[in-house]
Design a protein around this motif. Structure first.
Motif, PDB file in Angstrom:
ATOM      1  N   UNK A   1      -7.633   5.484  13.373  1.00  0.00           N
ATOM      2  CA  UNK A   1      -7.325   6.333  12.218  1.00  0.00           C
ATOM      3  C   UNK A   1      -5.928   6.028  11.663  1.00  0.00           C
ATOM      4  N   UNK A   4      -5.973   2.950   9.589  1.00  0.00           N
ATOM      5  CA  UNK A   4      -6.546   3.176   8.262  1.00  0.00           C
ATOM      6  C   UNK A   4      -5.518   3.841   7.362  1.00  0.00           C
ATOM      7  N   UNK A   7      -2.914   1.400   6.306  1.00  0.00           N
ATOM      8  CA  UNK A   7      -3.444   0.505   5.270  1.00  0.00           C
ATOM      9  C   UNK A   7      -3.411   1.188   3.910  1.00  0.00           C
ATOM     10  N   UNK A   8      -3.822   2.436   3.886  1.00  0.00           N
ATOM     11  CA  UNK A   8      -3.824   3.188   2.629  1.00  0.00           C
ATOM     12  C   UNK A   8      -2.412   3.309   2.084  1.00  0.00           C
ATOM     13  N   UNK A  11      -1.272  -0.029   0.628  1.00  0.00           N
ATOM     14  CA  UNK A  11      -1.912  -0.279  -0.665  1.00  0.00           C
ATOM     15  C   UNK A  11      -1.357   0.627  -1.753  1.00  0.00           C
ATOM     16  N   UNK A  12      -1.084   1.862  -1.369  1.00  0.00           N
ATOM     17  CA  UNK A  12      -0.543   2.802  -2.355  1.00  0.00           C
ATOM     18  C   UNK A  12       0.818   2.326  -2.850  1.00  0.00           C
ATOM     19  N   UNK A  14       1.829  -0.732  -2.873  1.00  0.00           N
ATOM     20  CA  UNK A  14       1.611  -1.939  -3.664  1.00  0.00           C
ATOM     21  C   UNK A  14       1.167  -1.593  -5.077  1.00  0.00           C
ATOM     22  N   UNK A  15       0.446  -0.503  -5.218  1.00  0.00           N
ATOM     23  CA  UNK A  15      -0.033  -0.090  -6.539  1.00  0.00           C
ATOM     24  C   UNK A  15       1.099   0.299  -7.469  1.00  0.00           C
ATOM     25  N   UNK A  18       3.015  -2.495 -10.617  1.00  0.00           N
ATOM     26  CA  UNK A  18       2.893  -2.715 -12.048  1.00  0.00           C
ATOM     27  C   UNK A  18       3.617  -1.638 -12.854  1.00  0.00           C
ATOM     28  N   UNK A  45       0.307  -9.212 -14.753  1.00  0.00           N
ATOM     29  CA  UNK A  45       0.558  -8.982 -13.329  1.00  0.00           C
ATOM     30  C   UNK A  45       0.898 -10.268 -12.605  1.00  0.00           C
TER      31      UNK A  45
ATOM     32  N   UNK B  69     -15.072  13.952  11.683  1.00  0.00           N
ATOM     33  CA  UNK B  69     -14.403  12.661  11.894  1.00  0.00           C
ATOM     34  C   UNK B  69     -15.074  11.560  11.097  1.00  0.00           C
ATOM     35  N   UNK B  72     -14.166  11.914   7.520  1.00  0.00           N
ATOM     36  CA  UNK B  72     -12.775  11.519   7.295  1.00  0.00           C
ATOM     37  C   UNK B  72     -12.638  10.006   7.245  1.00  0.00           C
ATOM     38  N   UNK B  73     -13.272   9.345   8.227  1.00  0.00           N
ATOM     39  CA  UNK B  73     -13.184   7.877   8.257  1.00  0.00           C
ATOM     40  C   UNK B  73     -13.815   7.293   6.998  1.00  0.00           C
ATOM     41  N   UNK B  76     -11.497   7.840   4.080  1.00  0.00           N
ATOM     42  CA  UNK B  76     -10.349   6.934   4.159  1.00  0.00           C
ATOM     43  C   UNK B  76     -10.743   5.532   3.716  1.00  0.00           C
ATOM     44  N   UNK B  77     -11.925   5.095   4.157  1.00  0.00           N
ATOM     45  CA  UNK B  77     -12.372   3.753   3.772  1.00  0.00           C
ATOM     46  C   UNK B  77     -12.611   3.664   2.266  1.00  0.00           C
ATOM     47  N   UNK B  79     -11.072   5.461  -0.041  1.00  0.00           N
ATOM     48  CA  UNK B  79      -9.748   5.456  -0.687  1.00  0.00           C
ATOM     49  C   UNK B  79      -9.122   4.068  -0.560  1.00  0.00           C
ATOM     50  N   UNK B  80      -9.242   3.490   0.645  1.00  0.00           N
ATOM     51  CA  UNK B  80      -8.674   2.159   0.870  1.00  0.00           C
ATOM     52  C   UNK B  80      -9.339   1.138  -0.048  1.00  0.00           C
ATOM     53  N   UNK B  83      -8.080   1.703  -3.615  1.00  0.00           N
ATOM     54  CA  UNK B  83      -6.705   1.232  -3.780  1.00  0.00           C
ATOM     55  C   UNK B  83      -6.642  -0.295  -3.780  1.00  0.00           C
ATOM     56  N   UNK B  84      -7.463  -0.900  -2.928  1.00  0.00           N
ATOM     57  CA  UNK B  84      -7.524  -2.359  -2.877  1.00  0.00           C
ATOM     58  C   UNK B  84      -8.011  -2.922  -4.204  1.00  0.00           C
ATOM     59  N   UNK B  86      -7.874  -1.405  -7.113  1.00  0.00           N
ATOM     60  CA  UNK B  86      -6.845  -1.088  -8.104  1.00  0.00           C
ATOM     61  C   UNK B  86      -5.714  -2.113  -8.055  1.00  0.00           C
ATOM     62  N   UNK B  87      -5.326  -2.421  -6.821  1.00  0.00           N
ATOM     63  CA  UNK B  87      -4.245  -3.383  -6.616  1.00  0.00           C
ATOM     64  C   UNK B  87      -4.652  -4.761  -7.143  1.00  0.00           C
ATOM     65  N   UNK B  90      -4.489  -4.767 -10.892  1.00  0.00           N
ATOM     66  CA  UNK B  90      -3.127  -4.798 -11.411  1.00  0.00           C
ATOM     67  C   UNK B  90      -2.485  -6.161 -11.183  1.00  0.00           C
TER      68      UNK B  90
END
Lengths: 140, 127
Positions: A1, A4, A7-8, A11-12, A14-15, A18, A45, B69, B72-73, B76-77, B79-80, B83-84, B86-87, B90
């Motif tokens: 957990x 994870x 990682x979030x 990435x956040x 990194x966002x 821009x 970018x 759990x 949640x996992x 999280x995945x 969101x990840x 974000x990936x 989105x990144x 950009x």
């Protein structure tokens, strides 16, 4: 957990890249004037700027700017210029190097004539000399 | 369980000889936790069994303790992944807008043009 969540977070962060000029006064110029008539906004970018060793290019070009637009942009540039570590000016061109952030050089270029006004924000690993040489070459 | 200490001593010895059954080992473990096993004669077997118990690798099977759990996992995945994405968008951003409206144009060409103008004397670049 924890992995994870880490990682979030990475990435956040990194966002944010821009929107790097956020926190600078010139952000208001991009926000307020980009939708105006005769305004061209260019955003690029890192993926497209690899050969220049840059990570962000954000420009605003206003053709035939009004007096109020000129004053507004100039005032915003002046605000950010106060924190500049390098300032060059010649023939209506203004160049400011801001303190590095996240290991990246940050520059503001500003050029104003009666015909047009160009405001550019650049961020990347390239030094000013490197940027200069790349774009001076293109003229020759 | 009410054996003489000599029985447990013998069992401990057999344990070291790897001659005990699983049931006997379980009994021995139980005995070692009792007051009767405080005798220093059982220190060695207690230390050995404790060490083996503690150092036993934990099961690698992933046990979900609570259904929340899983959610949640999964969240999280998601969101990840967002974000990936989105990144990535950009990172490869290449956008030209005129009067706030995105148009099909070569951003790198405009960039070169603007930068060239920026680094050239005003009398040459002024249009």
């Amino acid at each position: 957990m924890k992995r994870i969540l880490s990682l979030i977070l990475i990435l956040a962060f990194a966002c944010i890249e821009v929107h790097a000029q956020k926190g600078l006064a010139i952000q208001s110029a991009f926000d307020e004037l980009a939708a105006g008539k005769n305004v061209t906004e260019v955003v690029m970018g890192a993926g497209r700027l690899k050969k220049y060793n840059l990570s962000l290019f954000h420009s605003l070009e206003i053709k035939m700017p009004t007096a109020s637009e000129q004053q507004r942009v100039e005032a915003l540039v002046q605000t950010d210029a106060e924190q500049a570590i390098l300032h060059k000016e010649h023939g209506g061109h203004k160049l400011y190097e801001l303190p590095k952030r996240g290991g990246m050089h940050r520059y503001i270029f500003f050029r104003q004539t009666s015909q047009s006004l160009i405001l550019i924000y650049i961020e990347g690993k390239a030094s000013l000399k490197q940027i200069e040489s790349q774009f001076l070459k293109k003229q020759n | 369980m009410n054996y003489e200490l000599s029985y447990w001593e013998d069992l401990a010895e057999r344990y070291f000889q790897a001659e005990t059954s699983e049931q006997e080992e379980a009994e021995l473990r139980k005995f070692l936790c009792s007051d009767a096993a405080r005798d220093p004669r059982f220190d060695e077997i207690r230390a050995t069994m404790s060490f083996l118990h503690v150092s036993r690798p934990k099961s690698k099977t992933f046990v979900m303790r609570h259904p929340l759990g899983t959610i949640t996992v999964a969240a999280c995945l998601c969101v990840a992944a967002f974000l990936g994405w989105h990144q990535y968008q950009q990172h490869n951003m290449n956008c030209v807008r005129i009067a706030g409206k995105e148009i099909e144009a070569d951003a790198s060409l405009l960039m070169q043009q603007q930068m060239t103008e920026m680094f050239n004397p005003i009398d040459q670049s002024d249009r």
